[in-house]
Design an enzyme around this catalytic site. Structure first.
Site, PDB file in Angstrom:
ATOM      1  N   GLY A  55       1.438  11.253  -5.108  1.00  0.00           N
ATOM      2  CA  GLY A  55       1.463  11.070  -3.662  1.00  0.00           C
ATOM      3  C   GLY A  55       2.701  10.344  -3.194  1.00  0.00           C
ATOM      4  O   GLY A  55       3.514   9.886  -3.995  1.00  0.00           O
ATOM      5  N   GLU A  56       2.810  10.277  -1.881  1.00  0.00           N
ATOM      6  CA  GLU A  56       3.914   9.564  -1.256  1.00  0.00           C
ATOM      7  C   GLU A  56       3.306   8.617  -0.250  1.00  0.00           C
ATOM      8  O   GLU A  56       2.880   9.024   0.819  1.00  0.00           O
ATOM      9  CB  GLU A  56       4.872  10.561  -0.596  1.00  0.00           C
ATOM     10  CG  GLU A  56       5.551  11.453  -1.629  1.00  0.00           C
ATOM     11  CD  GLU A  56       6.261  12.652  -1.024  1.00  0.00           C
ATOM     12  OE1 GLU A  56       6.061  12.903   0.177  1.00  0.00           O
ATOM     13  OE2 GLU A  56       6.996  13.319  -1.756  1.00  0.00           O
ATOM     14  N   GLY A  57       3.205   7.358  -0.631  1.00  0.00           N
ATOM     15  CA  GLY A  57       2.551   6.382   0.220  1.00  0.00           C
ATOM     16  C   GLY A  57       3.491   5.831   1.277  1.00  0.00           C
ATOM     17  O   GLY A  57       4.609   6.306   1.457  1.00  0.00           O
ATOM     18  N   TYR A  91       5.060   3.106   1.274  1.00  0.00           N
ATOM     19  CA  TYR A  91       6.206   2.360   0.743  1.00  0.00           C
ATOM     20  C   TYR A  91       7.022   3.117  -0.295  1.00  0.00           C
ATOM     21  O   TYR A  91       8.079   2.654  -0.699  1.00  0.00           O
ATOM     22  CB  TYR A  91       5.718   1.037   0.143  1.00  0.00           C
ATOM     23  CG  TYR A  91       4.991   0.191   1.150  1.00  0.00           C
ATOM     24  CD1 TYR A  91       5.694  -0.538   2.102  1.00  0.00           C
ATOM     25  CD2 TYR A  91       3.603   0.141   1.189  1.00  0.00           C
ATOM     26  CE1 TYR A  91       5.044  -1.300   3.055  1.00  0.00           C
ATOM     27  CE2 TYR A  91       2.939  -0.621   2.138  1.00  0.00           C
ATOM     28  CZ  TYR A  91       3.667  -1.336   3.066  1.00  0.00           C
ATOM     29  OH  TYR A  91       3.028  -2.089   4.015  1.00  0.00           O
ATOM     30  N   VAL A 140       4.067   7.470  -5.522  1.00  0.00           N
ATOM     31  CA  VAL A 140       2.988   6.991  -6.394  1.00  0.00           C
ATOM     32  C   VAL A 140       2.845   7.974  -7.556  1.00  0.00           C
ATOM     33  O   VAL A 140       2.774   9.188  -7.351  1.00  0.00           O
ATOM     34  CB  VAL A 140       1.646   6.887  -5.633  1.00  0.00           C
ATOM     35  CG1 VAL A 140       0.586   6.245  -6.521  1.00  0.00           C
ATOM     36  CG2 VAL A 140       1.812   6.098  -4.336  1.00  0.00           C
ATOM     37  N   ASP A 159      -3.029  -2.245   7.825  1.00  0.00           N
ATOM     38  CA  ASP A 159      -2.751  -0.798   7.864  1.00  0.00           C
ATOM     39  C   ASP A 159      -3.901  -0.020   7.225  1.00  0.00           C
ATOM     40  O   ASP A 159      -3.682   0.929   6.487  1.00  0.00           O
ATOM     41  CB  ASP A 159      -1.424  -0.516   7.147  1.00  0.00           C
ATOM     42  CG  ASP A 159      -0.899   0.902   7.415  1.00  0.00           C
ATOM     43  OD1 ASP A 159      -1.203   1.452   8.498  1.00  0.00           O
ATOM     44  OD2 ASP A 159      -0.209   1.457   6.548  1.00  0.00           O
TER      45      ASP A 159
END
EC number: 2.7.11.22
Length: 324
Positions: free
Chosen positions: A11-13, A15, A18, A148
């Site tokens: 994934g692309e969180g 920050y 991942v 968040d």
């Protein structure tokens, strides 16, 4: 980083990237490697961020995703090593059958969760909510805010337990307007005091987010799906009524509050979340209270009648006295 072997990008969180990875120091342990992309990579990792993150390693609660290790590589790269869970609440809701308000999407490869057994009926929503408020109570008792919260950072293990991820990262790194891939960070769960430009805010911002997530679990649709800050504010006002000094003392002093805002009347919560039991509606009202001083705390929410056996009459708005 020699102790970790990347398996795949998962994934692309908010920050950074991942990865699913193997911990070579613990046979059979799979971890999530969160690479933190820093705004000024050439300047190295701020010592304040390292201090904040180090504190999170001391937090142990069954409802929080464990931070196992912090790896500071090459002077300016930071990897956070978390326990691995392959599913988040957003993907969980999307995997529900269309007949149950989901999208019938396939679960991630390798997921062993039995969606037919678990589902997202009233009992499962209540279980997830209990785990969510308990995890937040623990974090708030350690003076750690999330800031968040959203379905994407509520993770679900193979037994169908919900755990909170990314607690404390906002304080260490800030909440960016966009992710490192330039995706806009969602505003749908953001508290009105933040949207109106408030600089001083507290634990109540997380409880607002929980209310929005609660409604979404019940209806399978986001409650306030704004696509800009002003659209988000107006989506909230249209459903909960435009606040004034009576409903929210001090609201007109917020930097981004305008006297010219349209004056909407409040909708009945029962129409927003049809089918939710009376105690659930009462809890939702208490979480979506405009005034942060009167919004229910996580500790109070843990003791709410919604989580006890049996049900009592929903008394509507008049029930919402300030919480002690």
């Amino acid at each position: 980083m020699e102790n970790y072997q990347k398996i795949e990008k998962i994934g692309e969180g908010t920050y950074g990237v991942v990865y699913k990875a193997r911990d070579l120091t613990h046979p059979n342990r799979i971890v999530a490697l969160k690479k933190i992309r820093l705004e000024a990579e050439d300047e190295g990792v701020p010592s304040t961020a390292i201090r904040e993150i180090s504190l999170l390693k001391e937090m142990h609660d069954p409802n929080i995703v464990r931070l196992l290790n912090i790896v500071h590589a090459d002077g300016h790269k930071l990897y956070l090593v978390f326990e691995f869970l392959d599913l988040d609440l957003k993907k969980y809701m999307e995997a529900l059958p269309v007949s149950e308000g989901g999208r019938g999407k396939a679960l991630p490869d390798g997921s062993t969760l039995d969606m037919n057994r678990l589902g997202l009926g009233e009992a499962m929503v209540k279980k997830f909510m209990a785990q969510l408020v308990e995890g937040i109570r623990y974090c708030h008792s350690h003076r750690v805010l999330h800031r968040d919260l959203k379905p994407q950072n509520l993770l679900i293990d193979r037994e169908g337990n919900l755990k909170l991820a990314d607690f404390g990262l906002a304080r260490a790194f800030g909440v960016p307007l966009r992710t490192y891939t330039h995706e806009v960070v969602t505003l749908w769960y953001r508290a009105p005091e933040i949207l109106l430009g408030g600089r001083q805010y507290s634990t109540g911002v997380d409880m607002w987010s929980v209310g929005a997530i609660f409604a979404e679990m019940c209806t399978r649709k986001p409650l306030f799906p704004g696509d800009s800050e002003i659209d988000e504010i107006f989506k909230i006002f249209k459903l909960l009524g435009t606040p004034d000094e009576n409903t929210w003392p001090g609201v007109t002093s917020f930097p981004d509050f305008k006297a010219s805002f349209p004056k909407w009347k409040r909708e009945d919560t029962r129409k927003l979340v049809p089918g939710l039991e009376r105690n659930g509606l009462d809890l939702l009202d208490a979480m979506l209270e405009y005034d942060p001083a009167r919004r229910i705390s996580a500790k109070q929410a843990c003791m709410h009648p919604y989580f006890q056996a049996g049900s009592s009459a929903y008394s509507g708005r008049e029930r919402l006295q300030p919480y002690p």
